[in-house]
Each structure stands twice: as C-alpha cells, then as structure tokens.
Motif scaffolding. Structure first.
Motif, mmCIF file in Angstrom:
data_model
loop_
_atom_site.group_PDB
_atom_site.id
_atom_site.type_symbol
_atom_site.label_atom_id
_atom_site.label_comp_id
_atom_site.label_asym_id
_atom_site.label_seq_id
_atom_site.Cartn_x
_atom_site.Cartn_y
_atom_site.Cartn_z
ATOM 1 N N ALA A 20 0.833 -1.200 0.000
ATOM 2 C CA ALA A 20 0.000 0.000 0.000
ATOM 3 C C ALA A 20 0.862 1.242 0.000
ATOM 4 O O ALA A 20 2.054 1.188 0.344
ATOM 5 N N THR A 21 0.244 2.370 -0.367
ATOM 6 C CA THR A 21 0.998 3.624 -0.419
ATOM 7 C C THR A 21 0.038 4.794 -0.198
ATOM 8 O O THR A 21 -1.150 4.694 -0.551
ATOM 9 N N PRO A 22 0.494 5.895 0.428
ATOM 10 C CA PRO A 22 -0.377 7.065 0.575
ATOM 11 C C PRO A 22 -0.805 7.587 -0.797
ATOM 12 O O PRO A 22 0.011 7.665 -1.716
ATOM 13 N N ALA A 23 -2.102 7.941 -0.913
ATOM 14 C CA ALA A 23 -2.634 8.387 -2.210
ATOM 15 C C ALA A 23 -3.035 9.849 -2.197
ATOM 16 O O ALA A 23 -3.792 10.312 -3.040
ATOM 17 N N GLY A 24 -2.563 10.589 -1.190
ATOM 18 C CA GLY A 24 -2.860 12.019 -1.149
ATOM 19 C C GLY A 24 -4.134 12.323 -0.379
ATOM 20 O O GLY A 24 -4.839 11.444 0.097
ATOM 21 N N SER A 25 -4.413 13.610 -0.212
ATOM 22 C CA SER A 25 -5.582 14.044 0.540
ATOM 23 C C SER A 25 -6.028 15.410 0.027
ATOM 24 O O SER A 25 -5.329 16.061 -0.743
ATOM 25 N N VAL A 26 -7.214 15.815 0.484
ATOM 26 C CA VAL A 26 -7.714 17.149 0.147
ATOM 27 C C VAL A 26 -7.566 18.016 1.388
ATOM 28 O O VAL A 26 -8.272 17.817 2.377
ATOM 29 N N PRO A 27 -6.606 18.949 1.422
ATOM 30 C CA PRO A 27 -6.349 19.726 2.640
ATOM 31 C C PRO A 27 -7.616 20.407 3.145
ATOM 32 O O PRO A 27 -8.332 21.068 2.397
ATOM 33 N N GLY A 28 -7.868 20.260 4.427
ATOM 34 C CA GLY A 28 -8.972 20.930 5.083
ATOM 35 C C GLY A 28 -10.296 20.218 4.952
ATOM 36 O O GLY A 28 -11.260 20.570 5.622
ATOM 37 N N LEU A 29 -10.385 19.210 4.087
ATOM 38 C CA LEU A 29 -11.678 18.547 3.891
ATOM 39 C C LEU A 29 -11.639 17.068 4.223
ATOM 40 O O LEU A 29 -12.580 16.504 4.759
ATOM 41 N N ARG A 30 -10.579 16.396 3.866
ATOM 42 C CA ARG A 30 -10.539 14.958 4.088
ATOM 43 C C ARG A 30 -9.190 14.543 4.680
ATOM 44 O O ARG A 30 -8.212 15.256 4.563
ATOM 45 N N GLY A 31 -9.229 13.350 5.262
ATOM 46 C CA GLY A 31 -7.994 12.787 5.793
ATOM 47 C C GLY A 31 -7.182 12.122 4.692
ATOM 48 O O GLY A 31 -7.572 12.108 3.524
ATOM 49 N N THR A 32 -6.022 11.560 5.088
ATOM 50 C CA THR A 32 -5.131 10.918 4.115
ATOM 51 C C THR A 32 -5.792 9.680 3.524
ATOM 52 O O THR A 32 -6.334 8.846 4.242
ATOM 53 N N ARG A 33 -5.714 9.578 2.204
ATOM 54 C CA ARG A 33 -6.268 8.403 1.516
ATOM 55 C C ARG A 33 -5.113 7.460 1.181
ATOM 56 O O ARG A 33 -4.041 7.891 0.785
ATOM 57 N N TRP A 34 -5.353 6.163 1.349
ATOM 58 C CA TRP A 34 -4.351 5.133 1.064
ATOM 59 C C TRP A 34 -4.863 4.246 -0.060
ATOM 60 O O TRP A 34 -6.074 4.014 -0.180
ATOM 61 N N ALA A 35 -3.966 3.738 -0.848
ATOM 62 C CA ALA A 35 -4.349 2.906 -1.984
ATOM 63 C C ALA A 35 -3.421 1.705 -2.089
ATOM 64 O O ALA A 35 -2.245 1.770 -1.707
ATOM 65 N N LEU A 36 -3.946 0.615 -2.635
ATOM 66 C CA LEU A 36 -3.122 -0.561 -2.901
ATOM 67 C C LEU A 36 -2.203 -0.285 -4.086
ATOM 68 O O LEU A 36 -2.594 0.396 -5.044
ATOM 69 N N THR A 37 -1.019 -0.824 -4.026
ATOM 70 C CA THR A 37 -0.095 -0.780 -5.157
ATOM 71 C C THR A 37 -0.425 -1.930 -6.104
ATOM 72 O O THR A 37 -1.167 -2.854 -5.734
ATOM 73 N N PRO A 38 0.099 -1.911 -7.330
ATOM 74 C CA PRO A 38 -0.090 -3.083 -8.213
ATOM 75 C C PRO A 38 0.361 -4.372 -7.542
ATOM 76 O O PRO A 38 -0.263 -5.415 -7.717
#
Length: 660
Positions: free
Chosen positions: A51-69
């Motif tokens: 897995a790897t961090p997939a970014g976030s929307v500052p001020g609105l959402r928390g950090t999103r994580w995604a599976l790698t290939p």
C-alpha cells in the motif's frame, strides 16, 4: 514477504473490498481500530510494498491510502486465511504454499458495496458515524438541512481558526544529536546516533517518519518530540523525513540527509613495483577518487582531477609510504617496495690478501678473460675485522684495522677496465679487531656481552649492532667504497651469533628477537647507498628462509631494504635429511635446488633478486667441476642465473664454470 499480523490483514482486506482505496477514518470505522493503530498497520503494508499514501484534500478529508499493483497481485493470498473471510466473489486460496498468489494479477469485483455492513449494532453505527464526521467522508445517509448547516458553520469556524493559528501549526525546530546535515560519516560514527524532531503544532500522533521513503520502526513519541535511534545502515546517501499532518494545511515535511561511507579510498598502486633500473626515474600514477587527500613519501599530491602523478629521480632506498584519506576519514595506508633491476651476476669471492697476491690475482684475471665471470667480489673488511685497502676512516686507523695492501680506487678502476662489476663485501658485526679495542678502552657497550657483563667470546668478539658508533663505523666503510667507485655493497655477518639468546646481552636492547635492529641497519644503509647509486645486498644463512629467528635474520623484512639476498646454500653445511635429501654434501644438485626453492617461496612477490653463494671448496666430500656445475645447474633450473662462488683459498675450478 513478511508475515502480516491479524490487524494488518483486516486492513488489507478492507482496502480490497473498497476497490483498493480508502481513507484512514473509513478504514478505522470499518475494522473498529483507532487512527493510530490503522496508521501503524498501513505503515507495515507500505514497507512491504502493498500500500501507499494516495494524497488528501487539505482541510476537507484525511489521508487516503491505496493498494499498489503489487498489493492487488498478492493481497488475496495474504488475507485468504483470515477468519473474517475473503472478499465476496473471490475464490479463497487453498494449500499452504507461501508462494501461492504471486505472479497472478487479481482485481476485486466492481460492486457497489455499501460503506458499512447493514448488520452493525446501534452502538457500532454511532462509532462509525463519528468516524465519518471526523474524516468528513461520504455520509452513509442523507443529512438533514439543519445538521448540514451546523457542520458547514463548524468547518468555517475551524478554517478561520486555522488561518489565525497557521504560524503555530508549522514544524519549527529539528534537533539532531550526533548527525550534522549533509555530513559524511563512517558507520562507527553513526552507531548510537539519535535523531530528535521537535514538533510545534500539527498532529504528532499521526506524524510519520520515513527513511529513504520507507517507514521506520522504533520511533518514540514524547509530547512534542519524536525520537529515533538510528540503526546500522548500508553505505550511501540517506534521507530521514518527518511528515506531520496539519489538518487544514496539508502535510509539513522536515528532512535531514547524510552520507554513510565506511570504505577506504582505493589507491591504484602495487605494493611491490616492477624492478626499476638504478638511476632511471620512477613514475607513480593512476586514478583516484576526486577530493581524496594523497601523500606518497613526503609529497602531497593533487587529486582534484580524479588522478595523481608523481615522478621521482630514481627508485627510493627503501619502502615508500602511501597514505590516502577521504572526506569521511577512512584511510588507506601501505608501503610501496620499488626493487632495483639487479644486473646479471656471475662472480667469485676474492680476499684482500688474494688481490695483493700476483698469482691468485692472475687466476681471477684469467676467469674474466675467458668470460666465465662478470663480477668480482672484493673484501673491504673481512672476518678478522681488517680492512685490506688503504682507508682514511679515523676509527679504522685508530684501532689498527687498516692493512693497506692495495689502493681501492686503483683496484676498482682496473677491474672496470676488464669489463666486470665490483662487489665490495663488508663483514659487519663479526669484528675481533674492533672488539679488542672497545674492551681495552672500556667501551663495553660496543660489544655483545654475557649476562654477567663480560665480552661475548663468539668469533673472538662480536660487535654490538645496536650501538651507534659500531653502526656508523660500518656505514663509513661502505660510503668510502662507494665514493671510490664500487658498484655494489654486500653485507656479511648481518646477524647475531648462533646460540641461546638468553646467554647473550645486547647493550641498549630490552630483550627479545633483535631482528628489527638488523633490519633497521639495512634500511639506513639502503637509503645511503641508493643516493650514491650503489647496489645493496645481504648474505644470509641457508637456513634463514624458514629458521632465520635463530640468528636474527628476518628474510621478508630484510628484502624490503636490499636489492638482492645472497643465501649461503653450501651443500657441506646441511645436515643429513634436510629437505628430504639423504646426503646433502654428496648431492649438491638436490640440496641446492631444494634450499633455493624455499628462498624463492619466501621472497615471492617481493621482486628481490636471489644471488646464491655456491660451494667451490672441499670438506668431507671432494668437490670438482661436476659438483660445482651441479649447483649452478640447480639454480638455473629454478630460473636463477646469478651466483657467487666461495673458495677461501681463492683458487676456483675453472672447468666447472660455464662460459657466458
């Protein structure tokens, strides 16, 4: 692939169920874990490449994580045995093969699964609702107008406060113990180092520390500080970063980089150089890492271009020290031995008395005229301590050592006119003449002694090789001969007397093997003679290849300071059975071959020439042309074409000597 803990597998399963991507709050609500626990498990999955961090929307959402290939490929096999089961529509793997599931791409079914299961209890639903609100994720049901307005007002107030407090939400200080930014360190310097990040503002609980982009373990959190004791690392460039979530202001990152270098610099020079002819320049050059400091001998070289070059007027008179150091402080140190290209030598021993004798001298001249020898070894100081030629050395005249049988310069010029080289032999420390004088004048520290302080009787007196006066006396004899035109100085009796070391006292020496004293004398004489363009050799016992400690003859150490070693391998001097030879004196080829092969083995890699002393005299077995030629042939069969013949009467077996 490391084993996954149950909590890690649950989070991996949740990511698979959600199509490979989710926010921390969503995952925590689904698996009933707090955000810190979820963050820790996601760190494990990231370290494993799943897995790897997939970014976030500052001020609105928390950090999103995604599976790698890679996570999509191996995920099903890793959660297949989870008690919670596998995603619906995915066949559970069977068997215990740990490699099962590798290499086969897998994608979860694209179903519109609800965010939460319908069967949650009321309490579980309340927990899930709070997680959704805190993460500002998608609501599980339509919000009523009043509640939505309240949330919007709350967000507006929070954002306003965030703008006011933005200065306080930054990482303001990094305290580093033991490591300086952009430093170059040796592994031993890194050991025990501690990195300490002091955080002012931000969510310290979710802060993530990465080493070269991967999460680290062993991080300790104390209020506003994060502390990490740096473990052993591989050599190369490293960067440690700390990511702190500042809620409405995204991620604040602090970083410290350093380079680990424990590899000493490489200096592309051989420790034993190829032989260099006497009087020719020596060039030392090669590539080297730019910026490495390099010193050869007493000269500091420029390495800024990634190479170095040094030219000396001639080969040095002993080992040449090399020292290199890089920016991390790693050092490389060694000595370069530069042997002389020793000329081909076939010669005979001639005493001072023999050179003064018309008949004996004419016999030597005949050997020269017939082309059987190209070198004459002429005694300068013999076993009695007498100097046969006229000398101006004050101590020699003071002790009555000068016999003035011939003029040295005239003899050397005469032999040079015949086309032969001249080796001057000096019997160094067996010196009855100097010993008698020292005892009579009370200079007992000039001589070796018995433990109770009496002069040692061996050889009618053995001078002290550890005494400066004795050493200078012998060096003066060599220097005088070099000034007269001698080609070569060959030291003899460069040793201690035979016998138990405990039965002798060496003034000024604290006991133990005195080999280093002998070697230091050869080093001193080698430097002097090299400056005077004179070759330099040492005669040694035949047993010294393996048993030199019994007479203080360390052949390996001696070879660092001489151009050649002259082992006295006379067949008559070996005991029966030596080297497996039943009767050495009667088997001159066999014993000469075996003993010289041993010297070649000891001197392998030194490029030091071997010029053996061979026997042309009779003791228990009569020696004639066949016995002399057998020794010369044995040496030649080993690739040794140089030799010196010894006959104390200076009457040589002409028929046994080949014509060159």
């Amino acid at each position: 692939m490391p084993l996954l803990a149950p909590a890690d597998r649950r989070i991996l399963r949740e990511l698979l169920v959600r199509g490979g991507s989710a926010e921390i709050g969503e995952i925590g609500a689904a698996v009933f874990l707090n955000s810190q626990a979820v963050q820790a498990s996601l760190g494990t999955l990231q370290h494993s490449g799943i897995a790897t961090p997939a970014g976030s929307v500052p001020g609105l959402r928390g950090t999103r994580w995604a599976l790698t290939p890679h996570g999509f490929e191996v995920g099903p096999s890793l959660v297949g045995n989870d008690p919670a089961g596998v995603p619906e529509g995915v066949e559970a793997p069977t068997g215990a093969d740990p490699a099962q599931g590798w290499g086969y791409p897998w994608r979860p079914p694209k179903t519109e699964a609800p965010l939460y299961a319908d069967g949650l209890s009321r309490r579980a639903r309340r927990v899930a609702d709070r997680a959704v609100i805190s993460a500002v994720g998608r609501p599980r049901e339509r919000w009523r107008g009043g509640r939505a307005i309240a949330v919007i007002l709350l967000l507006a107030a929070t954002i306003g406060v965030g703008f006011v407090a933005v200065g306080a939400l930054r990482v303001t200080e990094i305290t580093i113990s033991g490591i300086t930014a952009s430093s170059i360190l040796r592994p031993s310097e890194l050991e025990g180092s501690v990195l300490e990040f002091t955080v002012s503002g931000g969510d310290l609980a979710t802060a993530q520390m990465l080493l070269d982009g991967l999460p680290v373990s062993g991080v300790q959190r104390y209020e506003d500080r994060i502390v990490w004791q740096v473990p052993g690392l591989t050599e190369g460039f490293h960067e440690v970063t700390l990511d702190v979530n500042r809620r409405f202001f995204g991620i604040e990152r602090a970083a410290i980089s350093f380079t680990l270098d424990g590899t000493p610099p490489v200096v592309d020079l051989p420790e034993v150089h190829d032989p260099v002819p006497l009087g020719e320049p020596l060039v030392l050059a090669g590539p080297i890492e730019a910026g490495v400091s390099l010193q050869i001998g007493d000269q500091v070289l420029d390495t800024s271009t990634g190479s170095f070059s040094l030219t000396l007027p001639g080969p040095p008179g002993g080992p040449l020290a090399v020292r290199a150091a890089d920016a991390a402080g790693n050092t490389t140190e060694f000595d370069i031995i530069v042997p002389i290209g020793y000329p081909h030598t076939t010669g005979v021993h001639v005493s001072a008395a023999a050179w003064d004798h018309d008949g004996l001298r004419s016999g030597i001249v005949d050997l020269i005229a017939q082309g059987r020898i190209n070198t004459v070894q002429l005694d300068l100081k013999d076993e009695s301590g007498y100097i046969g030629h006229t000398t101006s050395i004050p101590l020699a005249r003071q002790i009555g050592a000068s016999k003035e049988l011939f003029d040295l310069r005239t003899a050397i010029d005469e032999l040079h006119d015949m086309g032969v080289r001249v080796i001057g032999r000096i019997v160094a420390f067996r010196d009855p003449t100097l010993t008698r004088y020292a005892v009579s004048t009370g200079n007992l520290d000039w001589v070796l002694q018995t433990p109770d302080g009496r002069p040692l009787s061996n050889y009618n007196g053995f001078s002290n090789f550890n005494n400066d006066t004795v050493r200078k006396y012998n060096l003066d004899i060599a220097a005088e001969a070099a000034a007269a035109g001698i080609d070569d100085i060959l030291w003899d009796y460069m040793r201690r007397p035979e016998g138990d070391l405990a039965g002798m006292r060496i003034p000024g020496w604290d006991g133990g093997d005195p080999s280093p004293i002998i070697v230091s004398f050869l080093a001193e004489s080698g430097r002097m003679l090299r400056e005077m363009q004179v070759f330099h050799g040492v005669s040694v016992f035949g047993i010294s290849a393996r048993r030199g400690q019994f007479i203080a003859q360390d052949i390996g150490a001696m070879s660092d300071h001489v151009d050649y070693v002259a082992p006295m391998v006379y067949p008559s001097h070996w005991g029966r059975g030596e080297y497996g030879v039943a009767h050495p004196e009667a088997q001159p080829y066999d014993i000469t071959y075996a003993s010289l092969a041993d010297f070649q083995d000891v001197l392998a890699g030194t490029n030091t020439a071997v010029v053996p002393w061979l026997q042309d005299f009779s003791m228990r077995v009569n020696y004639g042309p066949e016995e002399v030629r057998a020794q010369i042939d044995a040496a030649a069969d080993l690739g040794i074409s140089d030799w010196l013949l010894w006959d104390p009467t200076v009457t040589y077996t002409t028929e046994g000597l080949p014509v060159s």
